[in-house]
Design a protein around this motif. Sequence first.
Motif, PDB file in Angstrom:
ATOM      1  N   TRP A  19      45.373  66.531  25.808  1.00 51.98           N
ATOM      2  CA  TRP A  19      44.712  66.715  24.350  1.00 51.98           C
ATOM      3  C   TRP A  19      45.317  65.419  23.444  1.00 51.98           C
ATOM      4  O   TRP A  19      44.714  65.037  22.515  1.00 51.98           O
ATOM      5  N   SER A  20      46.772  65.354  23.260  1.00 52.12           N
ATOM      6  CA  SER A  20      47.481  64.335  22.698  1.00 52.12           C
ATOM      7  C   SER A  20      47.009  63.053  22.683  1.00 52.12           C
ATOM      8  O   SER A  20      46.575  62.327  21.914  1.00 52.12           O
ATOM      9  N   ILE A  21      46.794  62.922  24.164  1.00 55.84           N
ATOM     10  CA  ILE A  21      46.581  61.301  24.578  1.00 55.84           C
ATOM     11  C   ILE A  21      45.057  61.042  24.179  1.00 55.84           C
ATOM     12  O   ILE A  21      44.627  60.016  23.655  1.00 55.84           O
ATOM     13  N   TRP A  22      44.324  62.096  24.473  1.00 56.02           N
ATOM     14  CA  TRP A  22      42.677  62.258  23.936  1.00 56.02           C
ATOM     15  C   TRP A  22      42.633  61.941  22.382  1.00 56.02           C
ATOM     16  O   TRP A  22      41.842  60.963  22.071  1.00 56.02           O
ATOM     17  N   THR A  23      43.349  62.718  21.664  1.00 55.70           N
ATOM     18  CA  THR A  23      43.541  62.381  20.173  1.00 55.70           C
ATOM     19  C   THR A  23      43.855  61.147  19.612  1.00 55.70           C
ATOM     20  O   THR A  23      43.345  60.445  18.847  1.00 55.70           O
ATOM     21  N   GLN A  82      41.282  58.403  20.445  1.00 56.69           N
ATOM     22  CA  GLN A  82      40.326  58.610  19.473  1.00 56.69           C
ATOM     23  C   GLN A  82      40.602  57.916  18.071  1.00 56.69           C
ATOM     24  O   GLN A  82      39.904  57.168  17.415  1.00 56.69           O
ATOM     25  N   LEU A  83      41.837  58.464  17.851  1.00 58.95           N
ATOM     26  CA  LEU A  83      42.445  57.693  16.487  1.00 58.95           C
ATOM     27  C   LEU A  83      42.518  55.970  16.505  1.00 58.95           C
ATOM     28  O   LEU A  83      42.110  55.378  15.629  1.00 58.95           O
ATOM     29  N   VAL A  84      43.087  55.639  17.457  1.00 58.55           N
ATOM     30  CA  VAL A  84      43.094  54.168  17.859  1.00 58.55           C
ATOM     31  C   VAL A  84      41.790  53.620  17.579  1.00 58.55           C
ATOM     32  O   VAL A  84      41.645  52.342  17.019  1.00 58.55           O
ATOM     33  N   ASN A  86      37.876  50.372  14.190  1.00 54.63           N
ATOM     34  CA  ASN A  86      36.542  50.191  13.568  1.00 54.63           C
ATOM     35  C   ASN A  86      36.771  50.114  12.149  1.00 54.63           C
ATOM     36  O   ASN A  86      36.181  49.344  11.493  1.00 54.63           O
ATOM     37  N   LEU A  87      37.807  50.895  11.534  1.00 52.69           N
ATOM     38  CA  LEU A  87      37.887  50.783  10.244  1.00 52.69           C
ATOM     39  C   LEU A  87      38.436  49.154   9.805  1.00 52.69           C
ATOM     40  O   LEU A  87      38.212  48.733   8.765  1.00 52.69           O
ATOM     41  N   LEU A 138      34.649  60.101  15.870  1.00 50.85           N
ATOM     42  CA  LEU A 138      35.050  61.015  14.749  1.00 50.85           C
ATOM     43  C   LEU A 138      35.111  62.340  14.931  1.00 50.85           C
ATOM     44  O   LEU A 138      36.071  63.111  14.829  1.00 50.85           O
ATOM     45  N   ALA A 139      34.017  62.744  15.761  1.00 51.11           N
ATOM     46  CA  ALA A 139      33.663  64.233  16.169  1.00 51.11           C
ATOM     47  C   ALA A 139      34.924  64.474  17.118  1.00 51.11           C
ATOM     48  O   ALA A 139      35.299  65.847  17.237  1.00 51.11           O
TER      49      ALA A 139
END
Length: 96
Positions: free
Chosen positions: A26-30, A33-35, A40-41, A55-56
């Motif tokens: 879950w840490s890798i997943w998160t 997603q953050l990267v 995109n930002l 984002l979801a």
Amino acid sequence: MSQANGARRLQPKMTRGGFRVQFVLWSIWTALQLVMLVGNLVAGTVWDLVDYLSLAALILGVVFLGFLLYVRHHDGHFWDQEEAKRADWDRRGRAL
């Protein structure tokens, strides 16, 4: 029905090893997603459905990591007891 047996485990089937595997995944997943969202930002592109789903997924990852930490806080002493019992059995087995 009353709880005469004392405290109960939050996640009875989760062990310390299972917690570690889930926490790493879950840490890798998160982090991924953050990267993606930071990329995109920084790029300044218009958000589409995939970006909102990302984002979801980031929110889901953060929530589940928080839940795992709560389980660790709540069930950690059960894991310690299991490891102590296992170590006691190992010690007794070697004494034979």
